[in-house]
Design an enzyme around this catalytic site. Sequence first.
Site, PDB file in Angstrom:
ATOM      1  N   HIS A   1     -13.402   5.962  -5.203  1.00 29.78           N
ATOM      2  CA  HIS A   1     -14.832   6.195  -4.940  1.00 29.78           C
ATOM      3  C   HIS A   1     -15.084   7.528  -4.219  1.00 29.78           C
ATOM      4  O   HIS A   1     -16.218   7.991  -4.174  1.00 29.78           O
ATOM      5  CB  HIS A   1     -15.456   5.004  -4.196  1.00 29.78           C
ATOM      6  CG  HIS A   1     -15.171   4.935  -2.739  1.00 29.78           C
ATOM      7  ND1 HIS A   1     -14.242   4.084  -2.191  1.00 29.78           N
ATOM      8  CD2 HIS A   1     -15.708   5.616  -1.704  1.00 29.78           C
ATOM      9  CE1 HIS A   1     -14.240   4.235  -0.879  1.00 29.78           C
ATOM     10  NE2 HIS A   1     -15.106   5.164  -0.552  1.00 29.78           N
TER      11      HIS A   1
ATOM     12  N   ASP B   1      -9.991   0.604  -6.869  1.00 33.92           N
ATOM     13  CA  ASP B   1     -10.465   1.741  -6.072  1.00 33.92           C
ATOM     14  C   ASP B   1      -9.247   2.548  -5.594  1.00 33.92           C
ATOM     15  O   ASP B   1      -8.841   2.473  -4.427  1.00 33.92           O
ATOM     16  CB  ASP B   1     -11.290   1.229  -4.892  1.00 33.92           C
ATOM     17  CG  ASP B   1     -12.048   2.353  -4.194  1.00 33.92           C
ATOM     18  OD1 ASP B   1     -12.026   3.494  -4.695  1.00 33.92           O
ATOM     19  OD2 ASP B   1     -12.657   2.071  -3.139  1.00 33.92           O
TER      20      ASP B   1
ATOM     21  N   GLY C   1     -16.140   7.356   6.072  1.00 35.87           N
ATOM     22  CA  GLY C   1     -15.317   8.551   6.272  1.00 35.87           C
ATOM     23  C   GLY C   1     -13.835   8.237   6.393  1.00 35.87           C
ATOM     24  O   GLY C   1     -12.997   9.126   6.370  1.00 35.87           O
TER      25      GLY C   1
ATOM     26  N   SER D   1     -12.480   6.099   4.246  1.00 37.85           N
ATOM     27  CA  SER D   1     -12.102   5.752   2.875  1.00 37.85           C
ATOM     28  C   SER D   1     -10.962   6.585   2.343  1.00 37.85           C
ATOM     29  O   SER D   1     -10.888   7.780   2.621  1.00 37.85           O
ATOM     30  CB  SER D   1     -13.287   5.973   1.947  1.00 37.85           C
ATOM     31  OG  SER D   1     -14.148   4.895   2.060  1.00 37.85           O
ATOM     32  N   GLY D   2     -10.091   5.944   1.588  1.00 40.27           N
ATOM     33  CA  GLY D   2      -8.955   6.653   1.005  1.00 40.27           C
ATOM     34  C   GLY D   2      -7.786   6.756   1.956  1.00 40.27           C
ATOM     35  O   GLY D   2      -6.677   7.100   1.555  1.00 40.27           O
TER      36      GLY D   2
END
Length: 425
Positions: free
Chosen positions: A234, A279, A373, A375-376
């Site tokens: 995403h 994701d 922020g 994420s990942g």
Amino acid sequence: METRHEMRAGPVRGSSTSRFLNPCVVGFVVVAVVVILAVTIGLLVHFLAFDQKPYFYRSSFQILNVNYSEQLSSPGTREYRILSERIESLISKTFRESDLRNQFIRAYVVKLRRDGNGVRADIVMKFKFTRNNNGDSMKKKIESILHQMLNNSGNLEINPSTEVTSITDQDAVVLFTSECGARSDLITLSEERIIGGTKAEEGDWPWQVSLQANNGHHCGGVLISNTWVLTAAHCFRRYPDPYTWTATFGISTKIPKLRIRVRNIIVHSNYNPVTHENDIALVQLNREVTFTKNIHRVCLPAPTHNIVPGSIAYVTGWGSRRYGGNTVTDLEQARVRIIRNSVCNAPDKYNGAILPGMVCAGVPNGGVDACQGDSGGPLVQEDSRRLWFLVGIVSWGYQCGLPDKPGVYTRVTAYRNWILQEIGI
Ligand code: ARG
């Protein structure tokens, strides 16, 4: 001020011709000499006899009675862990029962390799001793103790003609970072390991990457090789073009230790933004990272790796400290616990939205979580040998830190084969 002082001091000292015999002066000189001598001797004794410095040695054991198998090629397997722990405890036991029991600190198997049909184990050992012990005589002592051990190594049959080499701290870094998952505290084989507070220190999470679109932090990422970063799909919805992106390393996004352009982005072809399914994405860097103590890769779990509900994990990132807040410039960490999917799918929690490729983590009353922020970024767990494995990628959640609304992560074990298919690691 100074002039007045000199004028006052002048006549008092200058008027006495016998100032060298003045008993006060003599007494003072004697006391001063004694004090200086005592301090010098004290410092010498301290440095020679008590001030211990760490020294690293490496060795390589050829193990004759264990057959190499594919199971030993990755530090994530049970077989790898068991064999390494056996070797480490054999070495530790030997030194703890030897003359060097007070000097020995730790032995660590940094790598198991194929050697003919058998196995070769690369070992780093740490000792501490004072400067008056010269390195060479210590090396001989270490070697002779090891040789006695190798001649009588119980059910592990090890080639007894094994050499020991003294190595620098930098050599130890190279040995550790050529494998995955060692934090800097393991690389220095330090006895204590503390993860406290929320602010991370340089080297605590050396695989953490900041993925930046037009030089602004946008998402976290995880270094899994010297050219590939794993992250969330995403992250690229707004900026799909790789040329928009750079990756930075180091705990500060303001003053990064390293910045590399992105060459390519592989988003999972079945990523579903509505359900958050799949994701996951891979980011190829424009050049290879040279691994250092503070920048290197995490371990990837085997597809069969068990993620135990209730076990402790850490999530790290530059995300906001509360829902709707700003991202931060210094890396932060949070300690959470893995939550079983069936528990996370309860009606009061995510009510069935947690799919098999996801994993939840949080704390019972909320308050500790990843947020916008992050994420990942990585959700990692430490194994019994102090290696860190990537179990999740920050994916989604209902707001941040709410009770019964834990963080939801991409379950990395479910995508281990996808990573292998896409990039061959
Ligand atoms: N989707 C968010 C991001 O883009 C991460 C959300 C994680 N939320 C959470 N409550 N754990 O940064």
